[in-house]
Design a protein around this motif. Structure first.
Motif, mmCIF file in Angstrom:
data_model
loop_
_atom_site.group_PDB
_atom_site.id
_atom_site.type_symbol
_atom_site.label_atom_id
_atom_site.label_comp_id
_atom_site.label_asym_id
_atom_site.label_seq_id
_atom_site.Cartn_x
_atom_site.Cartn_y
_atom_site.Cartn_z
ATOM 1 N N LEU A 1 0.807 -1.315 0.041
ATOM 2 C CA LEU A 1 0.013 -0.015 0.059
ATOM 3 C C LEU A 1 0.863 1.224 0.185
ATOM 4 C CD1 LEU A 1 -2.897 1.469 0.336
ATOM 5 C CD2 LEU A 1 -2.528 1.244 2.818
ATOM 6 N N PHE A 2 0.759 2.312 -0.984
ATOM 7 C CA PHE A 2 1.452 3.525 -0.883
ATOM 8 C C PHE A 2 0.267 4.613 -0.565
ATOM 9 C CE2 PHE A 2 3.534 1.008 -4.145
ATOM 10 C CZ PHE A 2 4.946 1.157 -3.554
ATOM 11 N N VAL A 3 0.791 5.629 0.234
ATOM 12 C CA VAL A 3 -0.107 6.605 0.704
ATOM 13 C C VAL A 3 0.881 8.138 0.726
ATOM 14 C CG1 VAL A 3 -1.535 7.699 2.271
ATOM 15 C CG2 VAL A 3 -1.620 5.005 2.048
ATOM 16 N N SER A 4 0.312 9.220 0.512
ATOM 17 C CA SER A 4 0.912 10.217 0.222
ATOM 18 C C SER A 4 0.513 11.297 1.305
ATOM 19 C CB SER A 4 0.998 10.714 -1.117
ATOM 20 O OG SER A 4 -0.330 11.266 -1.544
ATOM 21 N N SER A 5 1.554 12.348 1.364
ATOM 22 C CA SER A 5 1.186 13.469 2.084
ATOM 23 C C SER A 5 1.619 14.566 1.039
ATOM 24 C CB SER A 5 1.924 13.700 3.352
ATOM 25 O OG SER A 5 3.001 13.695 3.441
ATOM 26 N N LEU A 6 1.641 15.834 1.562
ATOM 27 C CA LEU A 6 2.118 17.040 0.665
ATOM 28 C C LEU A 6 3.534 16.619 0.540
ATOM 29 C CD1 LEU A 6 2.552 20.029 -0.147
ATOM 30 C CD2 LEU A 6 2.907 20.620 2.236
ATOM 31 N N THR A 7 4.508 16.064 1.376
ATOM 32 C CA THR A 7 5.778 16.076 1.221
ATOM 33 C C THR A 7 6.378 14.452 0.848
ATOM 34 O OG1 THR A 7 6.217 15.660 3.526
ATOM 35 C CG2 THR A 7 6.028 17.939 2.871
ATOM 36 N N THR A 8 5.614 13.516 1.130
ATOM 37 C CA THR A 8 6.280 12.281 1.380
ATOM 38 C C THR A 8 5.362 11.299 0.828
ATOM 39 O OG1 THR A 8 7.166 12.955 3.281
ATOM 40 C CG2 THR A 8 7.354 10.566 3.119
ATOM 41 N N VAL A 9 5.838 10.248 0.166
ATOM 42 C CA VAL A 9 5.170 8.839 0.175
ATOM 43 C C VAL A 9 5.524 7.864 0.784
ATOM 44 C CG1 VAL A 9 4.360 7.195 -1.795
ATOM 45 C CG2 VAL A 9 4.517 9.523 -2.484
ATOM 46 N N TRP A 10 4.584 6.988 1.547
ATOM 47 C CA TRP A 10 5.029 5.847 2.221
ATOM 48 C C TRP A 10 4.583 4.637 1.704
ATOM 49 C CZ3 TRP A 10 2.339 10.278 4.488
ATOM 50 C CH2 TRP A 10 3.355 11.142 5.329
ATOM 51 N N SER A 11 5.048 3.620 2.057
ATOM 52 C CA SER A 11 4.521 2.291 1.712
ATOM 53 C C SER A 11 4.626 1.526 2.864
ATOM 54 C CB SER A 11 5.510 1.285 0.684
ATOM 55 O OG SER A 11 6.858 1.057 1.426
ATOM 56 N N TRP A 12 3.606 0.459 2.893
ATOM 57 C CA TRP A 12 3.334 -0.558 4.022
ATOM 58 C C TRP A 12 3.048 -1.806 3.463
ATOM 59 C CZ3 TRP A 12 1.288 4.380 4.259
ATOM 60 C CH2 TRP A 12 1.332 5.143 5.704
ATOM 61 N N THR A 13 3.477 -3.048 4.207
ATOM 62 C CA THR A 13 3.037 -4.244 3.994
ATOM 63 C C THR A 13 1.340 -4.162 4.127
ATOM 64 O OG1 THR A 13 5.117 -5.049 4.177
ATOM 65 C CG2 THR A 13 3.317 -6.721 4.224
ATOM 66 N N TYR A 14 0.582 -4.779 3.294
ATOM 67 C CA TYR A 14 -0.847 -4.622 3.574
ATOM 68 C C TYR A 14 -1.574 -6.104 3.488
ATOM 69 C CZ TYR A 14 -5.814 -3.821 2.905
ATOM 70 O OH TYR A 14 -7.152 -3.751 2.862
ATOM 71 N N ASP A 15 -2.666 -6.378 4.565
ATOM 72 C CA ASP A 15 -3.105 -7.749 4.519
ATOM 73 C C ASP A 15 -4.493 -7.024 4.512
ATOM 74 O OD1 ASP A 15 -4.443 -9.956 5.404
ATOM 75 O OD2 ASP A 15 -2.944 -10.685 6.648
ATOM 76 N N GLY A 16 -5.440 -7.279 3.532
ATOM 77 C CA GLY A 16 -6.694 -7.179 3.305
ATOM 78 C C GLY A 16 -7.594 -7.951 4.041
ATOM 79 N N THR A 17 -7.113 -9.293 4.368
ATOM 80 C CA THR A 17 -8.087 -10.114 5.062
ATOM 81 C C THR A 17 -8.205 -9.759 6.341
ATOM 82 O OG1 THR A 17 -7.591 -12.041 3.620
ATOM 83 C CG2 THR A 17 -8.506 -12.822 5.833
ATOM 84 N N THR A 18 -7.151 -9.230 7.263
ATOM 85 C CA THR A 18 -7.079 -8.776 8.516
ATOM 86 C C THR A 18 -7.421 -7.335 8.691
ATOM 87 O OG1 THR A 18 -4.808 -8.730 8.782
ATOM 88 C CG2 THR A 18 -5.914 -10.690 9.436
ATOM 89 N N GLY A 19 -7.355 -6.581 7.612
ATOM 90 C CA GLY A 19 -7.315 -5.040 7.643
ATOM 91 C C GLY A 19 -6.018 -4.657 8.383
ATOM 92 N N THR A 20 -4.894 -4.857 8.078
ATOM 93 C CA THR A 20 -3.812 -4.432 8.914
ATOM 94 C C THR A 20 -2.589 -3.907 8.007
ATOM 95 O OG1 THR A 20 -2.897 -6.662 9.098
ATOM 96 C CG2 THR A 20 -4.485 -5.890 11.118
ATOM 97 N N VAL A 21 -1.888 -3.304 8.455
ATOM 98 C CA VAL A 21 -0.573 -2.686 7.898
ATOM 99 C C VAL A 21 0.703 -3.081 8.657
ATOM 100 C CG1 VAL A 21 -1.690 -1.101 6.099
ATOM 101 C CG2 VAL A 21 -0.808 -0.522 8.476
ATOM 102 N N SER A 22 1.744 -2.913 8.054
ATOM 103 C CA SER A 22 3.117 -3.269 8.976
ATOM 104 C C SER A 22 4.008 -2.765 7.961
ATOM 105 C CB SER A 22 3.442 -4.709 9.404
ATOM 106 O OG SER A 22 3.426 -5.516 8.186
#
Length: 426
Positions: A111-132
């Motif tokens: 999963l990638f998400v952005s702000s004004l300054t930055t893009v972050w990534s997370w490992t995503y699990d759609g079954t549990t609805g969790t990120v790490s």
């Protein structure tokens, strides 16, 4: 037939109706009018300025809430058509700087998400609805106080790259004429590289420049990349104010994502000096200009003229000025693109505040209307009384197709997610 057999058959006939689920009606904050063949209903309200959103591989919605929330995870109950409702909802990521951009890799594992300054990534699990495993992947994208969105796209035709949009730093950002400022551009990043180590936005490959504020970026079924651009405000030419009807909002094409030699790759689309015509009749010294043709405004940089502007990339289509298109999504056939128009602020009479469709030739991959058309965008959902906008109107931001083919839409000022009947992925 015996009496018992008759009763069994009668019960069987009634069973689908008896056990069918019907979602509760949620009254919209502001009513919408639909074109013939279309309908819609509110799936969820009470959100905090929902902007970009995506569906994961399990059919859950992930939406970036600009109102200081972060990212929300929404499980749906889908009974078909517009009979869709929320099963559960929770905060997935808490970060008040998250403001718009969100993207998933096609396998839904990153999963990638952005702000004004930055893009972050997370490992995503759609079954549990969790990120790490949060990582900073792209950084140093700050603008002063203008154009805060950083739209993200992982193309299906090349899931190894991430496209990131960055707008201008001001209405007329003269420095954006230089590629090295990395403003008003679309840039491409190899996901493996940015996952290994964070990079500055300036390190990405330039997909397109001269794009004032291209919040909407989409991919057609062929792998072609399209964008919708918001033109400048308070435009003047020859000392005359022409901003009420100029420039047009642009539909731009950036070539096939996997064709590094395409004619559009890395090209200049004109900003900050050049814009496309919407109403040529009010442009001073504009005889001969046509809708969609590039022209220069007052005080251009580098001695630009109408002729030099017309040597730059022109839009494939134009939309009415200041209507603020913020997204573009294609159906599976590639014969229709859906464009939400967030709505104007820089016009005496409000315009926009609608969801429209644009017809495409799926073989050629281009709009069926000519570049001079003023009727290419056909409204399917709109506010009947634009005089009440923006305060008494829905304001569409992003659209996305759900796993069962329905089109969904966020409305940020009314804090809603809608499902649109009649607009399908097929």
């Amino acid at each position: 037939m015996t009496g018992i057999q008759y009763i069994v058959m009668a019960i069987a006939a009634l069973a689908p109706q008896a056990f069918a689920q019907t979602c509760a009606t949620i009254n919209p904050a502001n009513p919408a009018t639909f074109a013939s063949g279309y309908s819609g209903r509110v799936v969820m309200n009470g959100l905090k300025t929902p902007r970009g959103f995506v569906f994961d591989c399990q059919g859950n919605i992930l939406t970036a809430e600009q109102g200081g929330y972060g990212v929300r995870y929404i499980q749906l109950t889908d009974n078909g058509g517009t009979n869709v409702c929320v099963k559960s909802s929770k905060q997935l990521i808490s970060d008040s700087s998250i403001n718009h951009g969100i993207a998933l890799t096609p396998d839904c594992k990153t999963l990638f998400v952005s702000s004004l300054t930055t893009v972050w990534s997370w490992t995503y699990d759609g079954t549990t609805g969790t990120v790490s495993n949060k990582k900073t992947v792209v950084q140093n994208m700050r603008n002063g106080g203008f154009h805060l969105s950083r739209t993200l796209l992982v193309p299906k035709a090349n899931p190894d790259v991430l496209i990131i949009q960055r707008g201008s730093d001001g209405n007329l950002d003269s420095a954006a004429a230089k590629v090295e400022t990395a403003r008003s551009q679309l840039r491409i990043f190899k996901i493996a590289d940015i996952q290994a180590a964070a990079v500055d936005y300036t390190k990405g490959e330039v997909l397109g420049m001269g794009l004032r504020n291209t919040v909407g970026v989409g991919e057609d079924p062929r792998g072609g990349i399209w964008s919708v651009d918001n033109g400048c405000d308070d435009m003047k030419r020859g000392g005359s104010d022409i901003h009420q009807e100029n420039p047009c909002e642009e539909l731009n094409y950036h070539g096939m994502i996997n064709d590094t030699a395409s004619a559009e790759r890395g090209k200049d689309y004109g900003y900050p000096d050049c814009y496309a015509v919407w109403d040529p009749s009010i442009i001073p010294n504009g005889s001969g200009l046509k809708v969609g043709q590039n022209f220069v405004i007052d005080s251009p940089t580098a001695g630009n003229t109408d002729a030099t502007c017309q040597a730059k990339m022109a839009p494939k289509l134009c939309f009415p000025s200041h209507t603020a298109p913020l997204d573009i999504k294609f159906n599976a056939k590639g014969d229709t693109a859906y464009v939400p128009f967030h709505g104007s602020w820089d016009r005496t009479s409000p315009d926009g505040y609608r969801l429209s469709k644009v017809a495409f030739d799926p073989v050629m991959g281009m709009p069926t209307a000519p570049s001079t058309s003023k009727t290419a965008a056909v409204n399917i959902m709109y506010n009947e009384n634009l005089g009440g906008c923006p305060n008494k109107c829905f304001r569409p931001v992003n659209v996305a197709f759900g796993p069962n083919g329905q089109l969904f839409m966020t409305s940020d000022t009314t804090n809603e997610i809608w499902v649109i009947g009649g607009a399908t992925y097929k």
